[in-house]
Design an enzyme around this catalytic site. Sequence first.
Site, short mmCIF file in Angstrom:
data_model
loop_
_atom_site.label_atom_id
_atom_site.label_comp_id
_atom_site.label_asym_id
_atom_site.label_seq_id
_atom_site.Cartn_x
_atom_site.Cartn_y
_atom_site.Cartn_z
N GLY A 157 0.86 -1.19 0.00
CA GLY A 157 0.00 0.00 0.00
C GLY A 157 0.89 1.23 0.00
O GLY A 157 2.06 1.19 -0.42
N ARG A 240 1.17 -4.92 12.20
CA ARG A 240 0.34 -5.26 13.35
C ARG A 240 0.85 -6.55 13.97
O ARG A 240 1.26 -7.46 13.25
CB ARG A 240 -1.11 -5.55 12.93
CG ARG A 240 -2.02 -4.39 12.91
CD ARG A 240 -2.32 -3.84 14.31
NE ARG A 240 -3.15 -2.66 14.16
CZ ARG A 240 -2.69 -1.44 13.87
NH1 ARG A 240 -1.41 -1.22 13.73
NH2 ARG A 240 -3.52 -0.43 13.74
N GLU A 269 0.63 -7.29 22.53
CA GLU A 269 1.21 -6.07 23.11
C GLU A 269 0.24 -5.40 24.08
O GLU A 269 -0.97 -5.48 23.88
CB GLU A 269 1.63 -5.10 21.99
CG GLU A 269 0.49 -4.60 21.13
CD GLU A 269 1.02 -3.77 19.94
OE1 GLU A 269 1.89 -4.27 19.20
OE2 GLU A 269 0.55 -2.64 19.77
N HIS A 287 5.68 -0.11 19.62
CA HIS A 287 4.64 0.36 18.69
C HIS A 287 4.72 1.89 18.51
O HIS A 287 3.77 2.62 18.83
CB HIS A 287 3.25 -0.06 19.18
CG HIS A 287 2.22 -0.05 18.09
ND1 HIS A 287 1.14 -0.90 18.08
CD2 HIS A 287 2.09 0.72 16.98
CE1 HIS A 287 0.40 -0.65 17.00
NE2 HIS A 287 0.97 0.33 16.31
#
Length: 330
Positions: A157, A240, A269, A287
């Site tokens: 993407g 992710r 997480e 993250h």
Amino acid sequence: MTDKPRVWISRPTFPGIIARLEPHFEVTAEAEERKFSSSELAAKLAGQDAAIVGLKDRIGPAEIGQATRLRIVANLGVGYDNLDLDALSAAGIAASNTADVLNESVADYAWALMLGAARRMNAAERWLRAGHWHATEFRQWLGTDVRGHTLGILGMGRIGQAIARRAVGFGMPVIYHNRSPLPEADERACDARYVDKSQLLRESDFLILVLPLTPQTRHAIGAPELAQMKPTAMLVNVARGGIVDDAALATALREKRLAGAALDVFEREPAVHPGLLELDNVVLSPHIASASQETRRAMTALAVDNVLALFGHGPHAGRPPTILNPNVLA
Ligand code: 8YV
């Protein structure tokens, strides 16, 4: 009492940006960030006309059950696996994400992780801080160059393409796999070659994951996929947790079937698989791929724009710029 619509913001963001809502909304912003239970979310959303939420807020039928006035849920993230889009659409509630404004930050961070893993930066720093540096040895801390090695990208993407464009300066040929190949002009713009998934796994020296988490992509990289990778390869995940089977990855790294990994996201997480914490050939980060001042502000501004637009205000009045379910506008 005021008759302004109400907006709830589930975490502290940037007050100066949120202030743009104040002329039009009664704003309630949480002063501390925490994970709300399903029933807490349901209670928070009840009576609100709009909500700005984040990845920890999982919103589906149970959470919107009492939210009879709710018209939009604006997510502070490009990924929206925390939102049940079907349930929101069925209830006529718009959903938006923060597409595009974080592409360059996340691409930079993916490169930082990859270079850090290739050159063993974090492990070397831990060693230095632990007081082990008594002499500089010529053959110590040898990493690997990225130049001349093949960069693989799974999920092409806009973030994947931003990562690919940077490869020119680093002298890395780029291959990628995606549900479908890019249009030719886009492929040329990032000088990347489409391959099937198994070729991507077999040929990548560095493999960066940038695909969304869906039921189809859960464990897209598990034991069978790791087994196809070169033992000298390194895996980078900025997408992710859940896309990678963390237990299988820890095993592959421990058994030296994979040379290294750099991970910004984890299956459970903020808990990190203990097998990963033990290893020195893994770069770990909490993250933060989109966590630059500029980008987190731009994400907040975009969420605000979406809310304003749905209620007919601002430059995008009537057309939330990054709406995920435009069918609800009809
Ligand atoms: C988070 C992300 O939004 O955009 C995404 O999908 O994962 C991040 O940018 C960020 O961590 C805020 O929770």
